[in-house]
Design a protein around this motif. Structure first.
Motif, PDB file in Angstrom:
ATOM      1  N   ILE A   1       0.836  -1.206   0.000  1.00  9.00           N
ATOM      2  CA  ILE A   1       0.000   0.000   0.000  1.00  9.00           C
ATOM      3  C   ILE A   1       0.870   1.256   0.000  1.00  9.00           C
ATOM      4  O   ILE A   1       0.641   2.186  -0.767  1.00  9.00           O
ATOM      5  N   VAL A   2       1.890   1.251   0.857  1.00  8.43           N
ATOM      6  CA  VAL A   2       2.761   2.421   0.945  1.00  8.43           C
ATOM      7  C   VAL A   2       3.531   2.617  -0.360  1.00  8.43           C
ATOM      8  O   VAL A   2       3.791   3.745  -0.785  1.00  8.43           O
ATOM      9  N   ALA A   3       3.873   1.507  -1.029  1.00 13.66           N
ATOM     10  CA  ALA A   3       4.629   1.595  -2.282  1.00 13.66           C
ATOM     11  C   ALA A   3       3.859   2.357  -3.351  1.00 13.66           C
ATOM     12  O   ALA A   3       4.455   2.889  -4.285  1.00 13.66           O
ATOM     13  N   GLY A   4       2.537   2.426  -3.220  1.00 13.11           N
ATOM     14  CA  GLY A   4       1.740   3.174  -4.176  1.00 13.11           C
ATOM     15  C   GLY A   4       2.001   4.664  -4.120  1.00 13.11           C
ATOM     16  O   GLY A   4       1.656   5.406  -5.029  1.00 13.11           O
TER      17      GLY A   4
ATOM     18  N   PHE B   1      -3.041 -10.278  -2.717  1.00 12.44           N
ATOM     19  CA  PHE B   1      -3.689 -10.013  -3.992  1.00 12.44           C
ATOM     20  C   PHE B   1      -4.530  -8.734  -3.919  1.00 12.44           C
ATOM     21  O   PHE B   1      -4.456  -7.875  -4.801  1.00 12.44           O
ATOM     22  N   VAL B   2      -5.322  -8.620  -2.859  1.00 13.11           N
ATOM     23  CA  VAL B   2      -6.176  -7.437  -2.711  1.00 13.11           C
ATOM     24  C   VAL B   2      -5.324  -6.171  -2.641  1.00 13.11           C
ATOM     25  O   VAL B   2      -5.620  -5.171  -3.295  1.00 13.11           O
ATOM     26  N   ALA B   3      -4.230  -6.248  -1.854  1.00 16.27           N
ATOM     27  CA  ALA B   3      -3.360  -5.074  -1.719  1.00 16.27           C
ATOM     28  C   ALA B   3      -2.768  -4.683  -3.067  1.00 16.27           C
ATOM     29  O   ALA B   3      -2.761  -3.504  -3.443  1.00 16.27           O
ATOM     30  N   LEU B   4      -2.294  -5.681  -3.824  1.00 15.18           N
ATOM     31  CA  LEU B   4      -1.710  -5.388  -5.138  1.00 15.18           C
ATOM     32  C   LEU B   4      -2.766  -4.815  -6.073  1.00 15.18           C
ATOM     33  O   LEU B   4      -2.525  -3.861  -6.802  1.00 15.18           O
ATOM     34  N   PHE B   5      -3.975  -5.410  -6.026  1.00 13.08           N
ATOM     35  CA  PHE B   5      -5.015  -4.966  -6.948  1.00 13.08           C
ATOM     36  C   PHE B   5      -5.448  -3.533  -6.656  1.00 13.08           C
ATOM     37  O   PHE B   5      -5.485  -2.696  -7.552  1.00 13.08           O
ATOM     38  N   THR B   6      -5.760  -3.249  -5.388  1.00 14.33           N
ATOM     39  CA  THR B   6      -6.241  -1.899  -5.077  1.00 14.33           C
ATOM     40  C   THR B   6      -5.164  -0.859  -5.347  1.00 14.33           C
ATOM     41  O   THR B   6      -5.438   0.193  -5.919  1.00 14.33           O
ATOM     42  N   THR B   7      -3.919  -1.188  -4.952  1.00 17.64           N
ATOM     43  CA  THR B   7      -2.845  -0.224  -5.197  1.00 17.64           C
ATOM     44  C   THR B   7      -2.632  -0.041  -6.691  1.00 17.64           C
ATOM     45  O   THR B   7      -2.456   1.075  -7.179  1.00 17.64           O
ATOM     46  N   GLY B   8      -2.671  -1.139  -7.442  1.00 18.03           N
ATOM     47  CA  GLY B   8      -2.494  -1.055  -8.886  1.00 18.03           C
ATOM     48  C   GLY B   8      -3.649  -0.319  -9.544  1.00 18.03           C
ATOM     49  O   GLY B   8      -3.458   0.467 -10.479  1.00 18.03           O
TER      50      GLY B   8
ATOM     51  N   THR C   1       4.502   6.318  -8.814  1.00 16.09           N
ATOM     52  CA  THR C   1       5.642   6.159  -9.718  1.00 16.09           C
ATOM     53  C   THR C   1       5.846   4.671  -9.925  1.00 16.09           C
ATOM     54  O   THR C   1       5.545   3.869  -9.038  1.00 16.09           O
ATOM     55  N   ALA C   2       6.353   4.327 -11.111  1.00 11.53           N
ATOM     56  CA  ALA C   2       6.596   2.915 -11.396  1.00 11.53           C
ATOM     57  C   ALA C   2       7.650   2.356 -10.460  1.00 11.53           C
ATOM     58  O   ALA C   2       7.677   1.163 -10.176  1.00 11.53           O
ATOM     59  N   VAL C   3       8.509   3.254  -9.939  1.00 14.13           N
ATOM     60  CA  VAL C   3       9.570   2.813  -9.026  1.00 14.13           C
ATOM     61  C   VAL C   3       8.981   2.027  -7.859  1.00 14.13           C
ATOM     62  O   VAL C   3       9.543   1.025  -7.420  1.00 14.13           O
ATOM     63  N   GLY C   4       7.844   2.484  -7.376  1.00 13.85           N
ATOM     64  CA  GLY C   4       7.208   1.813  -6.253  1.00 13.85           C
ATOM     65  C   GLY C   4       6.926   0.359  -6.564  1.00 13.85           C
ATOM     66  O   GLY C   4       7.252  -0.536  -5.787  1.00 13.85           O
ATOM     67  N   LEU C   5       6.322   0.132  -7.742  1.00 12.20           N
ATOM     68  CA  LEU C   5       5.980  -1.231  -8.156  1.00 12.20           C
ATOM     69  C   LEU C   5       7.242  -2.073  -8.299  1.00 12.20           C
ATOM     70  O   LEU C   5       7.329  -3.200  -7.811  1.00 12.20           O
ATOM     71  N   TYR C   6       8.268  -1.488  -8.967  1.00 17.45           N
ATOM     72  CA  TYR C   6       9.512  -2.233  -9.169  1.00 17.45           C
ATOM     73  C   TYR C   6      10.167  -2.585  -7.836  1.00 17.45           C
ATOM     74  O   TYR C   6      10.687  -3.685  -7.658  1.00 17.45           O
ATOM     75  N   ALA C   7      10.154  -1.617  -6.916  1.00 22.10           N
ATOM     76  CA  ALA C   7      10.778  -1.862  -5.613  1.00 22.10           C
ATOM     77  C   ALA C   7      10.108  -3.037  -4.917  1.00 22.10           C
ATOM     78  O   ALA C   7      10.772  -3.930  -4.386  1.00 22.10           O
ATOM     79  N   VAL C   8       8.763  -3.057  -4.957  1.00 20.05           N
ATOM     80  CA  VAL C   8       8.030  -4.142  -4.309  1.00 20.05           C
ATOM     81  C   VAL C   8       8.335  -5.474  -4.988  1.00 20.05           C
ATOM     82  O   VAL C   8       8.630  -6.475  -4.328  1.00 20.05           O
ATOM     83  N   LEU C   9       8.286  -5.472  -6.332  1.00 17.65           N
ATOM     84  CA  LEU C   9       8.495  -6.724  -7.057  1.00 17.65           C
ATOM     85  C   LEU C   9       9.912  -7.252  -6.866  1.00 17.65           C
ATOM     86  O   LEU C   9      10.121  -8.438  -6.594  1.00 17.65           O
TER      87      LEU C   9
END
Lengths: 125, 536
Positions: A50-53, B62-69, B75-83
């Motif tokens: 969530i925070v990463a968003g 899954f829910v967290a990824l879906f709602t955030t997505g 920024t895309a950086v956020g997604l990359y950092a998590v992945l």
């Protein structure tokens, strides 16, 4: 009502549920329980996602990367280890009969069915 | 045409209700966690319980990824950092989980606890030093400790100006306090669990390490953490709370950027974690791990408060309760208060007992062949395993011995002391690995009622939990419940050397007339006994 009040209510109720459930676990399962609970607190991963968003600086990108690594390691490692420990907690007999992890009553009910079916077949003959 | 209206309807529906739907699914995940832990009550359903809990975790992620997505990563950086972090975590987690030996389980659990606490602390740190206005852009509702306002916090350095003070408006004090607590608890767990794992792995000395300045370090860290914590609080709130104090030192308070304060605060907590676990002896590590496990749970719940997430709050509280109960059970089994365990190891009180047990014991040695004969002609053999069994990895030899004896009509049972080994249930896990049925494992009370009827009690690598000195006064382990091994007709102790147990005192069991000693590595000695029985 403010979200904080609701959050505190949830916290207190969950504590009580936790105490009620865990107080009854036999000593045999204490290590797997500790390990299982250990992997459950990996839900911190949800917070990480969530925070990463809302990343807005390089420093938070680094923090999120580290947190994501830590959180996933906690979740995945924890569950793998717990499952490995619990895999061994099987009574000797059912281990030989059935390597699947379904509830032990199932094979019994199946075998009863098989017996009755066979009995019927014999009767038909 | 239909599909188009359908998708636009779906998007419209999601826009309006995403928050409610995700909240509902988080609740489902939380229920799955509760159900999973409940199923762990019985050995039969335990594995299923773990799987239910895995499903809950997958759902929540899954829910967290879906709602955030869905709300778009800023920024895309956020997604990359998590992945990126996630993939490394998955690979390492599977590798460690699959390949670590069963005897090293306690330190592995402690290591996973380390990273869990670290993650909780990091999320809380990020929330204070990079407090993005964590709103759902589409619904406009904020969560996080800032409730209204936009963009003011994009600088990591918060400066005090009347302008942004006016813009900030309402700030959620409770969320800020919980974030600070989350950092504090998370950091203590991080270093504390790491030290505990190091002690169990033997990288650090298992003995209670006493530093002369330990109390001073502790006090300094607590005071330091308190001061920096309050400074973070006032700084982040733009000093609305203590205007009088701030007026006295405006330069100091305003000149320190928030992130420096947070790092300082985290540093104090990290040192405190080390200073907390180092002085505790290895024998008490199970209790410590359990306490730290509870701490991580609480830290996660605190972080959950900050971002107002239901599943984190519920799961964190559950784990907090689990760890607390387990710690209490453990401490109770050792007949010590939780506080006395946490304040310091056995080290303090051993001086008394060394003086009064100054007599030298007459020890009788036996051989594997003698033990084999003794056991074959016994009706009932009770085995009391301890940490020595875990270190030697002798569980499979023990299982073979059990099977052989049972073929010969000897009844074999296991007496499991609650604190045998290095974790609650450590022995149970090891013996289960060697597929010894759990019905054969007796807990303390059952074991003591059976030991009276036993012909042979075989102690494998257990020491303090069998010491009859605990039954009389004046010894450092006085009052600790023990396995009354000495009540069996014959006792044989398999032991590596003539060293003492963790409590650092002589075991009076060894000097008793019915006791004989078999010196050697548990795995090797049991294998020799097995061989001897086969040859008979």
């Amino acid at each position: 009502m403010s979200p904080t009040v609701i959050a505190i209510t949830l916290f207190v109720l969950a504590l009580i549920i936790g105490i009620a459930i865990i107080g009854r676990v036999p000593t045999t399962l204490h290590t797997p329980l500790m390990s299982g609970a250990n992997s459950i607190h990996g839900v911190v991963l949800i917070g990480v996602i969530i925070v990463a968003g809302h990343i807005n600086s390089p420093s938070s990108a680094i923090i999120i990367f580290l947190a994501s690594f830590f959180g996933t390691l906690n979740v995945v490692g924890g569950y793998v280890v717990t499952d490995r420990m619990l895999e061994m907690f099987k009574p000797k007999k059912s281990q030989e009969i059935d390597s699947d992890t379904k509830i032990t009553t199932e094979p019994i009910s199946i075998s009863v069915e098989v017996i009755t079916q066979e009995a019927q077949k014999k009767g038909n003959k | 045409m239909n599909s188009k209206t359908n998708t636009s309807f779906l998007i419209n529906f999601l826009d309006k209700n995403l928050e409610t739907i995700s909240w509902g699914l988080y609740v489902v995940a939380a229920v799955l966690f509760i159900q999973g832990l409940r199923l762990m009550n019985s050995p039969k359903t335990a594995r299923k319980g773990n799987k239910v809990s895995i499903i809950g975790m997958l759902l929540a992620v899954f829910v967290a990824l879906f709602t955030t997505g869905y709300n778009k990563f800023e920024t895309a950086v956020g997604l990359y950092a998590v992945l990126a972090g996630g993939i490394i975590g998955i690979v390492l987690g599977v590798l460690l989980g699959k390949n670590t030996k069963m005897t090293s389980m306690p330190q592995l659990v402690s290591l996973f606890n380390t990273v869990g606490g670290g993650a909780a602390a990091l999320v809380a740190i990020n929330d204070i030093i990079n407090p993005a206005i964590q709103s759902f852009p589409k619904s406009g509702q904020a969560h996080g400790f800032v409730e209204v306002g936009t963009g003011v916090y994009n600088n990591t350095v918060l400066t005090f100006t009347p302008d942004n003070l006016a813009m900030i408006g309402k700030i959620d004090h409770v969320a800020l306090i919980t974030a600070i607590l989350g950092i504090f608890i998370g950091c203590i767990t991080f270093t504390g669990s790491l030290i505990a794992a190091g002690k169990l792995q033997g990288i650090l000395s298992g003995n209670a390490i006493k530093m002369p300045g330990c109390i001073i370090i502790n006090i300094l860290c607590i005071v330091g953490a308190l001061i920096t914590g309050i400074m973070i609080f006032t700084n982040a709130l733009h000093l609305k709370l203590f205007p009088e104090i701030v007026k006295l030192f405006p330069e100091i308070v305003h000149s320190i950027p928030l992130w420096k304060l947070v790092l300082l605060f985290a540093g104090f907590a990290l040192v405190l974690g080390i200073a907390f676990v180092l002085p505790i002896g290895g024998a008490d590590m199970p209790v410590v791990i359990s306490v730290l496990n509870a701490c991580t749970g609480t830290a996660v719940a605190m972080t959950g408060f900050v971002i107002n997430n239901v599943v984190m709050i519920v799961a964190g509280a559950l784990v907090g309760a689990a760890g607390a109960i387990l710690s209490q059970l453990m401490a109770k089994a050792m007949n010590r208060s939780l506080v006395s365990v946490l304040v310091g190891g056995f080290g303090n009180s051993t001086k008394i007992s060394d003086a009064d047990s100054g007599f030298s014991q007459q020890l009788k040695e036996t051989s594997a062949d003698d033990l084999a004969i003794q056991m074959i002609y016994a009706k009932k053999v009770i085995i009391a395993p301890g940490y020595g069994l875990a270190v030697a990895g002798a569980q499979h030899e023990i299982a073979e011995l059990t099977n052989l004896l049972e073929e010969k009509g000897v009844e074999v049972q296991f007496a499991i002391h609650p604190v045998a080994g290095r974790m609650p249930g450590h022995m149970n896990v090891l013996l289960a690995e060697a597929s010894i049925p759990y019905e054969k494992l007796l807990d303390l009370d059952d074991a003591n009622s059976q030991l009276i009827q036993a012909d042979v009690a075989l102690v494998v690598g257990a020491n303090d939990v069998t010491n009859p000195a605990a039954r009389r006064k004046g010894s450092s382990i006085s009052g600790m419940p023990i396995l009354n091994v000495d009540e069996a007709k014959n006792v044989t102790v398999i032991k590596r050397g003539q060293g003492k147990g963790y409590a650092g005192i002589e075991n009076e069991l060894y000097g008793l007339p019915q006791t004989s000693m078999l010196y050697g590595d548990a795995k090797k000695m049991v294998a020799e006994v097995v061989l001897a029985i086969k040859e008979l």
